[in-house]
Design a protein around this motif. Structure first.
Motif, PDB file in Angstrom:
ATOM      1  N   ARG A  46       0.616  -1.140   0.071  1.00 59.12           N
ATOM      2  CA  ARG A  46       0.022   0.166   0.107  1.00 59.12           C
ATOM      3  C   ARG A  46       0.841   1.296  -0.123  1.00 59.12           C
ATOM      4  O   ARG A  46       0.551   2.203  -0.660  1.00 59.12           O
ATOM      5  N   ALA A  47       2.049   1.174   0.666  1.00 61.04           N
ATOM      6  CA  ALA A  47       2.860   2.294   0.801  1.00 61.04           C
ATOM      7  C   ALA A  47       3.480   2.627  -0.539  1.00 61.04           C
ATOM      8  O   ALA A  47       3.490   3.743  -1.180  1.00 61.04           O
ATOM      9  N   VAL A  48       3.881   1.552  -1.212  1.00 61.73           N
ATOM     10  CA  VAL A  48       4.608   1.843  -2.734  1.00 61.73           C
ATOM     11  C   VAL A  48       3.389   2.111  -3.516  1.00 61.73           C
ATOM     12  O   VAL A  48       3.875   3.061  -4.443  1.00 61.73           O
ATOM     13  N   SER A  49       2.243   1.769  -3.361  1.00 57.29           N
ATOM     14  CA  SER A  49       1.240   2.218  -4.288  1.00 57.29           C
ATOM     15  C   SER A  49       0.941   3.659  -4.205  1.00 57.29           C
ATOM     16  O   SER A  49       0.541   4.331  -5.195  1.00 57.29           O
ATOM     17  N   GLU A  50       1.159   4.231  -3.204  1.00 58.37           N
ATOM     18  CA  GLU A  50       0.775   5.814  -2.841  1.00 58.37           C
ATOM     19  C   GLU A  50       1.958   6.497  -3.093  1.00 58.37           C
ATOM     20  O   GLU A  50       2.168   7.241  -3.869  1.00 58.37           O
ATOM     21  N   ASN A  51       3.247   5.974  -2.693  1.00 53.26           N
ATOM     22  CA  ASN A  51       4.352   6.936  -3.074  1.00 53.26           C
ATOM     23  C   ASN A  51       5.673   6.063  -2.796  1.00 53.26           C
ATOM     24  O   ASN A  51       6.371   5.853  -1.997  1.00 53.26           O
ATOM     25  N   PRO A  52       6.130   5.646  -3.926  1.00 55.95           N
ATOM     26  CA  PRO A  52       7.423   4.721  -3.908  1.00 55.95           C
ATOM     27  C   PRO A  52       8.762   5.152  -3.405  1.00 55.95           C
ATOM     28  O   PRO A  52       9.261   4.599  -2.442  1.00 55.95           O
ATOM     29  N   ALA A  53       8.695   6.469  -3.752  1.00 52.56           N
ATOM     30  CA  ALA A  53      10.070   7.130  -3.084  1.00 52.56           C
ATOM     31  C   ALA A  53      10.201   7.223  -1.595  1.00 52.56           C
ATOM     32  O   ALA A  53      11.084   6.875  -1.018  1.00 52.56           O
ATOM     33  N   LEU A  54       8.892   7.516  -1.126  1.00 47.29           N
ATOM     34  CA  LEU A  54       8.952   7.705   0.495  1.00 47.29           C
ATOM     35  C   LEU A  54       8.877   6.217   0.904  1.00 47.29           C
ATOM     36  O   LEU A  54       9.449   6.112   2.037  1.00 47.29           O
ATOM     37  N   ALA A  55       8.268   5.373   0.281  1.00 45.82           N
ATOM     38  CA  ALA A  55       8.310   4.004   0.924  1.00 45.82           C
ATOM     39  C   ALA A  55       9.723   3.332   0.886  1.00 45.82           C
ATOM     40  O   ALA A  55      10.357   2.882   1.818  1.00 45.82           O
ATOM     41  N   GLY A  56      10.867   3.861   0.059  1.00 45.40           N
ATOM     42  CA  GLY A  56      12.158   3.452   0.040  1.00 45.40           C
ATOM     43  C   GLY A  56      12.786   4.129   1.091  1.00 45.40           C
ATOM     44  O   GLY A  56      13.417   3.608   2.101  1.00 45.40           O
ATOM     45  N   VAL A  57      12.335   5.569   1.443  1.00 44.49           N
ATOM     46  CA  VAL A  57      12.732   6.223   2.561  1.00 44.49           C
ATOM     47  C   VAL A  57      12.543   5.550   3.986  1.00 44.49           C
ATOM     48  O   VAL A  57      13.383   5.476   4.845  1.00 44.49           O
ATOM     49  N   VAL A  58      11.443   5.150   4.041  1.00 41.39           N
ATOM     50  CA  VAL A  58      10.964   4.324   5.339  1.00 41.39           C
ATOM     51  C   VAL A  58      11.525   3.071   5.404  1.00 41.39           C
ATOM     52  O   VAL A  58      11.283   2.246   6.287  1.00 41.39           O
ATOM     53  N   GLY A  59      12.171   2.499   4.449  1.00 43.43           N
ATOM     54  CA  GLY A  59      12.631   1.174   4.641  1.00 43.43           C
ATOM     55  C   GLY A  59      12.183   0.027   3.775  1.00 43.43           C
ATOM     56  O   GLY A  59      12.492  -1.068   3.791  1.00 43.43           O
ATOM     57  N   VAL A  60      11.200   0.388   3.120  1.00 46.06           N
ATOM     58  CA  VAL A  60      10.313  -0.715   2.087  1.00 46.06           C
ATOM     59  C   VAL A  60      11.300  -1.282   0.948  1.00 46.06           C
ATOM     60  O   VAL A  60      11.848  -0.135   0.213  1.00 46.06           O
TER      61      VAL A  60
END
Lengths: 337, 303, 250
Positions: free
Chosen positions: B185-199
């Motif tokens: 769900r995180a990547v679906s919303e914002n992949p760049a932020l997801a990476g920052v958060v550790g996804v």
């Protein structure tokens, strides 16, 4: 050189040029405007059927009998296709690029379905025959007939090519290029950017309809099976191979890919027994599909494509570090969405 | 109009829904309309067919119908195999094609174009291997049992509905209650932020392909059991799949299933009202309606 | 300066930018020791944002290096940096609006060992009672200031060795800005190393230990925050651009 050979080459080139017209139309939509039409076959079919209906003599069980001249048919086909393009464009041009793709795909499916089922209008699965052919008076003389038709198509493609090149360099064309190259400029133009895109989409669709009409009159017979997704795929392959964004590329791609297609089809007929022909044809399509994907990967700009024109659609140079790459891929694609 | 349309619509709709869930997930996470998704359905059906054939060759007992159903144990085993193989196929196609296009920073349009080409190749490959002749898992016939209210259903159909219901629930739980689901769900919303958060975005991408193709494979087996298996089956479902994904709202799993059921019901009603030949146009009509009235779909976010 | 090995974050000669031939950060040396509160200032376009994004892995590094303690993170993937203790709060879109508050925090906790997750989230909730009040609320429904708090809370879940924030005051009213800033000061006083990129010079200097000023991609000045507040060099470096005291950017 034998008359038959000349007539055959003329026939081949004429068919290739009808595809070239489709490519020119697609180029207006895609190369010049960046709009993605996955339903080319549908718009071609509209042009073909409308033209056929306008020009064929009276037939029992079917709408017809207008007996209009061929040129009226061509024009009618082009206008009908342009109108439908306009309507579909109006629905989706402000939405995501792939919504337009899905919607145009739907148009093609529906048009083909309509052609198949509206028997009283379109002749159903039997199609429409006895479509008047240009220079029909010379039908008895294959050389004159084929060369005359070839000449007609060459003239048509030439007029279209010159007209489109002119349009590109006109103020209208410059605005279109600005919209395609620079999203900010597009947004500054606001609603007007939509208007330009719609016009380009309609013009491209109209040209596809013209191609359908030209094909219909050249062959003299059309059926719903002529307008399957395969046709859309062929035209896309032609444009990509030749070089999208480039009118000369469109024409070159059409002739080249049509040549490869016809040659491989001939090879299949020659090499495989009738029972295996369908399977061999399937393999031919697999090969072409894979080749198309390979081109998209390795040389997306095609043979004549301009680096700059296509670059906005393809994206920039891959970045230095693999570590950043996956996030930035997603970021850049998120930005493209 | 008989009440039977409801059953017909639900059965078809649940298959469309399963496929639409896969489409909506790949669409929202990979951000492009994958025209090759229909081929995972077809390939899933054929993978199962091949395994069923293999197992049937080993032991005829595996083909003997289980209870009231038309198929033997070979089919469930074959379905599991089909899910794994379809997932593998999706990963291979991603590795060879979509992943590399992503690495080239290709735009959405190029990805869709490539998916169109891949779809054609995959479909034609099936035609080459199996020919276009329709085939079936079993020759056993099924009797439709009356359920009351003028509705009849075969045990196969009821099983298909049950499986779809369970799967929708399972996928929903996966997305809302598990770490991988949150990541998706995180990547679906914002992949760049997801990476920052550790996804790990790559892992999420792999998961989406496996999940989407797996669901498609099950839809394919269902369609194969209830109707027939042919290379075109995926292509025929493509427009209903897309229409459902968009109607449901891109990214919404319950939306996709609900929309699938709606499309299925609409098709069933249309078949009764105006004839089966117009079935394919129903999805298009729904699509046009959604785009006109509410492009973000039932549960989607407004753009 | 302190002994390099006690530096939580050390950056050497960093050159970075979105395009290979257009570096925005043009060779920056930067170190932060444990427990420090450093603010990065500079006029618009100085590359402050790009600098921290490059450290976080969102912008490609062309040359130079970055290390967390003694561990080189220059080529580490963005999603791994947080596992090494670097928590980054971007300026915009720094929370998942479609996820609930608890999902946002859970997502961050997912990289911790299973046993730690629950405890850590409970600790965060006790630090941010506003968030604990309605954990199932969709993050998109939070106000600007609350979103910043969620973003910071999310970054703290992993107990980072350094917390980097990119202009947390942007778009917030002065009252909210001072709340956010006093929170950050409190967090720093609980021994979290903080690096802050800011446009709001006055407010930032008031809470920071040390300030670094970037201009056109290079470090032009640095020193203790208290003395920089009155230093005429600072005003000069901002000549023509924004002066101290003003709040949100246009």
């Amino acid at each position: 050189m034998s008359v038959e050979l000349i007539a055959y080459v003329a026939f081949f080139l004429t068919m290739a040029l009808t595809y070239a017209i489709m490519c020119l139309g697609l180029n207006v939509q895609w190369g010049q405007t960046g709009l993605f039409n996955v339903g080319v076959a549908g718009f071609v079919a509209i042009g073909a059927y409308v033209s056929a209906l306008l020009t064929t003599p009276d037939t029992p069980d079917r709408l017809g009998g207008f007996d209009m001249p061929i040129m009226v048919g061509w024009l009618g086909g082009a206008l009908a296709a342009a109108l439908v393009s306009f309507l579909i464009g109006a629905l989706t041009v402000r939405l995501r690029a792939d919504y337009l793709a899905i919607a145009t795909f739907g148009v093609a499916v529906t048009v083909q379905l309509a052609a198949l089922n509206l028997q009283s209008v379109t002749g159903g699965p039997f199609g429409i025959g006895f479509i008047p052919r240009p220079f029909a008076g010379s039908a008895g003389n294959p050389l004159v007939f084929s060369l005359a038709n070839l000449g007609l198509l060459v003239a048509t493609v030439a007029v279209l090519y010159l007209g489109l090149e002119r349009l590109l360099r006109s103020p209208w064309g410059r605005v279109l290029r600005a919209i395609r190259e620079d999203e900010a400029a597009a947004r500054a133009l606001g609603k007007n950017a939509t208007k330009f895109r719609l016009q380009a989409f309609a013009i491209g669709g109209g040209i596809m309809g013209l191609a359908g009409a030209a094909q219909a009159h050249f062959i003299g017979f059309i059926a719903p099976d002529n307008y399957l997704p395969m046709l859309t795929f062929q035209v896309w392959a032609m444009l990509i191979v030749g070089g999208s964004g480039n009118n000369r590329g469109a024409i070159l791609g059409a002739v080249l890919v049509w040549g490869i297609w016809a040659a491989s089809a001939a090879a299949i007929s020659a090499l495989f027994p009738p029972a295996e022909q369908a399977r061999a044809a399937a393999l031919q399509i697999v090969t072409i599909g894979v080749a198309l994907c390979a081109i998209l990967l390795l040389r997306p700009r095609g043979i004549l494509g301009e680096e700059r024109v296509v670059s906005r659609h393809i994206g920039g140079v891959p970045m230095k570090s693999g570590a950043e790459q996956e996030i930035s891929e997603e970021t850049s694609r998120a930005g493209n969405a | 109009m008989t009440a039977q349309v409801i059953m017909d619509g639900l059965v078809t709709g649940s298959m469309i829904g399963l496929g639409a869930i896969g489409v909506t997930l790949t669409y929202s996470i990979l951000r492009f309309a994958n025209f090759a998704h229909g081929e995972f359905i077809s390939w899933g059906a054929y993978f199962a067919l091949a395994v069923v054939g293999l197992l049937g060759g080993l032991s005829g007992a595996l083909l003997a119908p289980i209870g009231p159903f038309s198929f033997g144990w070979a089919l469930p085993i074959g379905t599991v195999a089909a899910v794994l193989l379809a997932g593998a196929l999706a990963l291979v196609v991603d590795a060879l094609l979509f992943g590399r296009l992503r690495a080239n920073r290709s735009t959405v349009i190029i990805m869709v174009m490539a998916s169109f080409g891949a779809a054609l190749s995959l479909r034609s490959l099936l035609e080459f291997i199996f020919t276009s002749k329709p085939v079936y898992y079993t020759k056993a016939l099924q009797i439709a049992l009356p359920l009351g209210g003028g509705i009849r259903a075969t045990p196969d159909q009821l099983l298909s509905l049950a499986v779809s219901a369970v799967l929708v629930l399972a996928v929903h739980m996966l997305l809302t209650r598990t770490a991988i689901g949150r990541s998706m769900r995180a990547v679906s919303e914002n992949p760049a932020l997801a990476g920052v958060v550790g996804v790990e975005v790559r892992k999420v991408i792999r998961t989406v392909w496996l999940l989407g193709a797996g669901l498609a494979a099950i839809a394919g087996v269902s369609a194969g059991v209830l109707v027939q298996i042919r290379p075109q089956m995926g292509l025929d479902l493509l427009l209903p799949l897309f229409a459902s994904a968009i109607l449901g709202g891109i990214g919404s799993v319950p939306g996709a299933m609900l929309a699938g059921l709606i499309v299925g019901l609409a098709e069933a009603i249309a078949v009764q009202a105006i004839g089966a030949e117009w079935r394919a146009a129903v999805a298009f009509a729904i699509l046009v309606l959604v785009l006109l009235v509410r492009p973000q779909g039932l549960f989607g976010r407004a753009e | 300066m302190a002994d390099p090995s006690s530096n939580v974050l050390s950056v050497r000669a960093l050159v970075a930018g979105y395009e290979r031939d257009l570096p925005i950060v043009r060779g920056v040396d930067f170190s932060v020791s444990s427990g420090e509160f450093v603010v990065i200032l500079g006029p618009n376009g100085a590359g402050k944002s790009t600098f921290v994004k490059a450290i976080a892995g969102l912008v490609p590094i062309h040359s130079g290096s970055a290390a967390l303690g003694s561990f080189d993170i220059t080529n580490v993937a963005a999603h791994d940096k947080i596992r090494h203790g670097l928590a980054f709060v971007p300026q915009t879109e720094n929370i998942f609006a479609t996820l609930s508050i608890s999902d946002n925090l859970q997502l961050a906790a997912d990289i911790l060992p299973r046993g730690r997750r629950g405890t850590r989230i409970a600790e965060i909730y006790s630090m941010f009672p506003d968030l604990a009040a309605r954990p199932s609320l969709r993050a998109g429904q939070l106000s600007g200031g609350q979103r910043q708090m969620l973003a910071v809370a999310r970054a703290l879940v992993v107990d980072p060795s350094v917390l980097i924030l990119d202009e947390p005051s942007a778009g917030l009213s002065p009252k909210i800005v001072s709340e956010v800033f006093s929170r950050l000061k409190a967090i720093n006083q609980a021994n979290v190393t903080v690096v802050l990129v800011e446009q709001n010079v006055k407010a930032a200097l008031a809470i920071a230990d040390r300030a670094v000023i970037l201009v056109e991609g290079r470090v032009r000045h640095e020193g203790p925050a208290a003395s920089l507040a009155d230093d005429p060099v600072v005003a000069e470096l901002y000549l023509g651009a924004r002066r101290e005291g003003e709040g949100a950017r246009p």
